[in-house]
Write an enzyme that holds these catalytic residues in place. Structure first.
Site, PDB file in Angstrom:
ATOM      1  N   CYS A 118      22.657 -64.878 -36.012  1.00  0.00           N
ATOM      2  CA  CYS A 118      22.917 -65.982 -35.080  1.00  0.00           C
ATOM      3  C   CYS A 118      21.885 -66.005 -33.943  1.00  0.00           C
ATOM      4  O   CYS A 118      21.855 -65.100 -33.109  1.00  0.00           O
ATOM      5  CB  CYS A 118      24.342 -65.825 -34.537  1.00  0.00           C
ATOM      6  SG  CYS A 118      24.745 -66.901 -33.154  1.00  0.00           S
TER       7      CYS A 118
ATOM      8  N   CYS B 276      23.360 -66.019 -30.427  1.00  0.00           N
ATOM      9  CA  CYS B 276      23.918 -64.685 -30.142  1.00  0.00           C
ATOM     10  C   CYS B 276      22.811 -63.740 -29.684  1.00  0.00           C
ATOM     11  O   CYS B 276      22.975 -62.992 -28.713  1.00  0.00           O
ATOM     12  CB  CYS B 276      24.591 -64.090 -31.380  1.00  0.00           C
ATOM     13  SG  CYS B 276      25.996 -65.019 -31.998  1.00  0.00           S
TER      14      CYS B 276
END
Length: 144
Positions: free
Chosen positions: A68, A71
């Site tokens: 991600c 993230c």
């Protein structure tokens, strides 16, 4: 003198720490690891419940995944917030790829998602990448 219970992030041991000593570098009585690290603790399914339920301080958990992009971009901001709020809030991370059961248990639908736990209960959640100052403001709006 108020005494708080803190869970060692390394061995899971329970430690009593006087509230006025939270600013000190308190160490675990069992394994001597630092109880209030300046970085988020990585949690797995085996340690999650104890860490969330037994700590006297609020715990902010970042549910994330290695693939991600948002993230990964938020990770240094989460680290900075952990350093800034050390002794007031505990910061932890759960890799949803490695710990799919935790992601399912908390119905994580998008990442990054941050869940705030107080006294073992989820009290708030927010999804999306945030900067360190935004994380601090959000925690402040939750009374932390």
């Amino acid at each position: 003198m108020t005494t708080l219970m803190l869970v060692c992030p390394s061995c899971g041991g329970l430690n009593r720490v006087p509230q006025e000593r939270l600013g000190d570098k308190a160490k675990c009585g069992k394994c001597h690891a630092e109880l209030l690290p300046e970085h988020p603790v990585n949690l797995d399914a085996g340690h999650f419940n104890t860490y969330i339920q037994k700590n006297a301080l609020p715990v902010l958990v970042d549910f994330w995944a290695p693939w991600c992009g948002p993230c990964r971009s938020m990770a240094p901001q989460f680290e900075q917030a952990a350093r800034t709020l050390r002794g007031r809030v505990l910061f932890a991370k759960v890799n949803t790829e490695a710990e799919q059961s935790l992601g399912a248990r908390f119905q994580i639908r998008s990442i990054p998602s941050m869940l705030l736990f107080q006294n073992g209960q989820e009290t708030a959640r927010v999804s999306g990448a945030m900067g360190a100052a935004e994380i601090q403001r959000w925690l402040g709006s939750q009374g932390v």
